[in-house]
Every structure is written in structure tokens, then in C-alpha cells.
Design a protein around this motif. Sequence first.
Motif, PDB file in Angstrom:
ATOM      1  N   GLU A  41       0.812  -1.223   0.000  1.00 10.59           N
ATOM      2  CA  GLU A  41       0.000   0.000   0.000  1.00 10.59           C
ATOM      3  C   GLU A  41       0.842   1.269   0.000  1.00 10.59           C
ATOM      4  N   HIS A  42       1.906   1.292   0.820  1.00 14.21           N
ATOM      5  CA  HIS A  42       2.658   2.529   1.024  1.00 14.21           C
ATOM      6  C   HIS A  42       3.982   2.612   0.262  1.00 14.21           C
ATOM      7  N   GLN A  43       4.481   1.479  -0.247  1.00 17.76           N
ATOM      8  CA  GLN A  43       5.713   1.455  -1.046  1.00 17.76           C
ATOM      9  C   GLN A  43       6.895   2.167  -0.361  1.00 17.76           C
ATOM     10  N   PRO A  44       7.251   1.763   0.855  1.00 20.89           N
ATOM     11  CA  PRO A  44       8.397   2.409   1.513  1.00 20.89           C
ATOM     12  C   PRO A  44       9.700   2.089   0.780  1.00 20.89           C
ATOM     13  N   LEU A  45      10.694   2.921   1.005  1.00 22.10           N
ATOM     14  CA  LEU A  45      11.997   2.741   0.372  1.00 22.10           C
ATOM     15  C   LEU A  45      12.972   1.981   1.262  1.00 22.10           C
ATOM     16  N   GLU A  46      12.726   1.993   2.560  1.00 20.20           N
ATOM     17  CA  GLU A  46      13.589   1.316   3.513  1.00 20.20           C
ATOM     18  C   GLU A  46      12.824   1.086   4.809  1.00 20.20           C
ATOM     19  N   ALA A  47      13.430   0.318   5.703  1.00 19.90           N
ATOM     20  CA  ALA A  47      12.748  -0.015   6.953  1.00 19.90           C
ATOM     21  C   ALA A  47      13.754  -0.018   8.101  1.00 19.90           C
ATOM     22  N   ALA A  48      13.232   0.140   9.291  1.00 15.10           N
ATOM     23  CA  ALA A  48      14.047   0.059  10.508  1.00 15.10           C
ATOM     24  C   ALA A  48      13.254  -0.704  11.552  1.00 15.10           C
ATOM     25  N   VAL A  49      13.946  -1.504  12.327  1.00 15.22           N
ATOM     26  CA  VAL A  49      13.315  -2.293  13.381  1.00 15.22           C
ATOM     27  C   VAL A  49      14.110  -2.148  14.674  1.00 15.22           C
ATOM     28  N   GLU A  50      13.423  -2.388  15.760  1.00 19.65           N
ATOM     29  CA  GLU A  50      14.079  -2.365  17.064  1.00 19.65           C
ATOM     30  C   GLU A  50      14.664  -3.740  17.339  1.00 19.65           C
ATOM     31  N   GLU A  51      15.880  -3.752  17.858  1.00 22.16           N
ATOM     32  CA  GLU A  51      16.495  -5.017  18.237  1.00 22.16           C
ATOM     33  C   GLU A  51      15.718  -5.627  19.388  1.00 22.16           C
ATOM     34  N   THR A  52      15.756  -6.939  19.473  1.00 27.74           N
ATOM     35  CA  THR A  52      15.057  -7.632  20.550  1.00 27.74           C
ATOM     36  C   THR A  52      15.816  -7.455  21.851  1.00 27.74           C
ATOM     37  N   PHE A  53      15.099  -7.053  22.882  1.00 22.57           N
ATOM     38  CA  PHE A  53      15.660  -6.970  24.226  1.00 22.57           C
ATOM     39  C   PHE A  53      15.569  -8.350  24.837  1.00 22.57           C
ATOM     40  N   ILE A  54      16.682  -8.870  25.305  1.00 18.91           N
ATOM     41  CA  ILE A  54      16.687 -10.214  25.879  1.00 18.91           C
ATOM     42  C   ILE A  54      16.505 -10.116  27.380  1.00 18.91           C
ATOM     43  N   ASN A  55      15.378 -10.590  27.835  1.00 13.52           N
ATOM     44  CA  ASN A  55      15.053 -10.618  29.252  1.00 13.52           C
ATOM     45  C   ASN A  55      15.377 -12.016  29.771  1.00 13.52           C
ATOM     46  N   ARG A  56      16.424 -12.122  30.541  1.00 12.40           N
ATOM     47  CA  ARG A  56      16.877 -13.435  31.008  1.00 12.40           C
ATOM     48  C   ARG A  56      15.868 -14.121  31.923  1.00 12.40           C
ATOM     49  N   SER A  57      14.993 -13.335  32.561  1.00  8.71           N
ATOM     50  CA  SER A  57      14.022 -13.941  33.464  1.00  8.71           C
ATOM     51  C   SER A  57      12.829 -14.525  32.715  1.00  8.71           C
ATOM     52  N   ASN A  58      12.644 -14.134  31.436  1.00 11.14           N
ATOM     53  CA  ASN A  58      11.531 -14.679  30.670  1.00 11.14           C
ATOM     54  C   ASN A  58      11.996 -15.001  29.250  1.00 11.14           C
ATOM     55  N   ALA A  59      12.772 -16.051  29.151  1.00 15.32           N
ATOM     56  CA  ALA A  59      13.353 -16.445  27.870  1.00 15.32           C
ATOM     57  C   ALA A  59      12.279 -16.821  26.854  1.00 15.32           C
ATOM     58  N   GLN A  60      11.172 -17.394  27.308  1.00 15.59           N
ATOM     59  CA  GLN A  60      10.109 -17.806  26.397  1.00 15.59           C
ATOM     60  C   GLN A  60       9.514 -16.600  25.676  1.00 15.59           C
ATOM     61  N   SER A  61       9.280 -15.512  26.395  1.00 16.99           N
ATOM     62  CA  SER A  61       8.751 -14.291  25.765  1.00 16.99           C
ATOM     63  C   SER A  61       9.737 -13.739  24.752  1.00 16.99           C
ATOM     64  N   ALA A  62      11.022 -13.767  25.087  1.00 18.55           N
ATOM     65  CA  ALA A  62      12.042 -13.281  24.161  1.00 18.55           C
ATOM     66  C   ALA A  62      12.076 -14.141  22.902  1.00 18.55           C
ATOM     67  N   LEU A  63      11.902 -15.430  23.057  1.00 15.16           N
ATOM     68  CA  LEU A  63      11.898 -16.331  21.903  1.00 15.16           C
ATOM     69  C   LEU A  63      10.701 -16.052  20.999  1.00 15.16           C
ATOM     70  N   VAL A  64       9.521 -15.896  21.590  1.00 16.41           N
ATOM     71  CA  VAL A  64       8.308 -15.610  20.812  1.00 16.41           C
ATOM     72  C   VAL A  64       8.455 -14.273  20.086  1.00 16.41           C
ATOM     73  N   LEU A  65       8.948 -13.256  20.793  1.00 16.34           N
ATOM     74  CA  LEU A  65       9.157 -11.943  20.178  1.00 16.34           C
ATOM     75  C   LEU A  65      10.154 -12.053  19.034  1.00 16.34           C
ATOM     76  N   GLY A  66      11.212 -12.812  19.222  1.00 17.61           N
ATOM     77  CA  GLY A  66      12.205 -12.992  18.170  1.00 17.61           C
ATOM     78  C   GLY A  66      11.618 -13.645  16.927  1.00 17.61           C
ATOM     79  N   GLN A  67      10.729 -14.605  17.131  1.00 12.40           N
ATOM     80  CA  GLN A  67      10.104 -15.260  15.987  1.00 12.40           C
ATOM     81  C   GLN A  67       9.162 -14.302  15.257  1.00 12.40           C
ATOM     82  N   ALA A  68       8.416 -13.509  16.000  1.00  9.87           N
ATOM     83  CA  ALA A  68       7.515 -12.519  15.385  1.00  9.87           C
ATOM     84  C   ALA A  68       8.336 -11.481  14.618  1.00  9.87           C
ATOM     85  N   ARG A  69       9.422 -11.054  15.218  1.00 11.96           N
ATOM     86  CA  ARG A  69      10.316 -10.095  14.571  1.00 11.96           C
ATOM     87  C   ARG A  69      10.899 -10.703  13.298  1.00 11.96           C
ATOM     88  N   GLY A  70      11.220 -11.981  13.336  1.00  8.50           N
ATOM     89  CA  GLY A  70      11.737 -12.671  12.157  1.00  8.50           C
ATOM     90  C   GLY A  70      10.730 -12.699  11.023  1.00  8.50           C
TER      91      GLY A  70
END
Length: 155
Positions: A41-70
Motif C-alpha cells: 500500500e505505502h511502497q516504503p523505500l527502507e525499513a528500521a526495526v528495534e532489536e530484541t531486548f533479551i530478558n533473562r528472566s523470561n526467555a520464552q517471551s524473548a523467543l516468541v518476540l524474536g520469531q515474530a520479529r523474524g
Amino acid sequence: MIDVLGSRSQLVACGRLNVAEGEFPVRLLAIYQGLQAVIQEHQPLEAAVEETFINRSNAQSALVLGQARGAAICALAVAGLPVAEYAAPQVKLAIAGSGRAEKEQIQHMVKILLKTQVRLAADAADALAVALTHAHVRQTQQRTGTTLLRQWGRR
């Protein structure tokens, strides 16, 4: 999504993909397809994303977020978009002047920088902050011919 005109940035669109329903693979597909639709729809020329913050106390959430980001990054790559990545403290520093800025400060500064009265959800403001950070970094690189990444503690 923003448009950059010289030193001014303008809000083009912001929103969120609703992917709360269905099995996890179906939700990942929804992220991928939803982002493809936005790109088309918008035809962007480039993109930027935020790096995943790794929370050692909740590795499962970090893994799910990483997969969504992927899934999101794959949609950007399939579209042939260059993708820049920024750590949250870099974005906070670029937008609010402090790498420890609170979400409310980021929301406020994004509205000021984009000169908009649109009510921004926290996650939309975060995404727009990443876009603004990338615009600022890219403009600095174009003016100086150098990169800021090493100055920001990257290898």
C-alpha cells in the motif's frame, strides 16, 4: 511510517496488526502477510526495526518476540527493503535525549517531532521513534559520510 522531506519528518501512517487469534504459526503468517499488505500500500523505500531486548528472566517471551520479529523482517526482505536495526537505548537517546527515557517521554517527543495531534498508542509511538531514529542516523551519514554505529557502542 514516516516521510522525510529534508530535515522534516511527517507521519504517513501508523497502526498495528491484530494477530491475537489462532495457533502460533498462523499468527506469524498474519504478521508476514499483514506487513506485506502495508508495504504494498505505502511502497516504503527502507525499513528500521528495534532489536530484541533479551530478558533473562523470561526467555520464552524473548523467543516468541524474536520469531515474530523474524516474520516481519522476512516480509521486509522479500520486498527488497534495506533494514536497519537499533537497540532501544539508542532510540530513546535519539528521540528523548536519554537512553533511559520512559514510554510517555517517547510518545510525547514523537508527537512533537512529527508535529501531529494524532493520539499514538505506546507501541505505535515506539515504532515511529525507530523510524525517526533511522531518519536522523541516515541524514547524519549522508552529511558526514560516516556511520554512528561504533559511537553507539556497537562492534
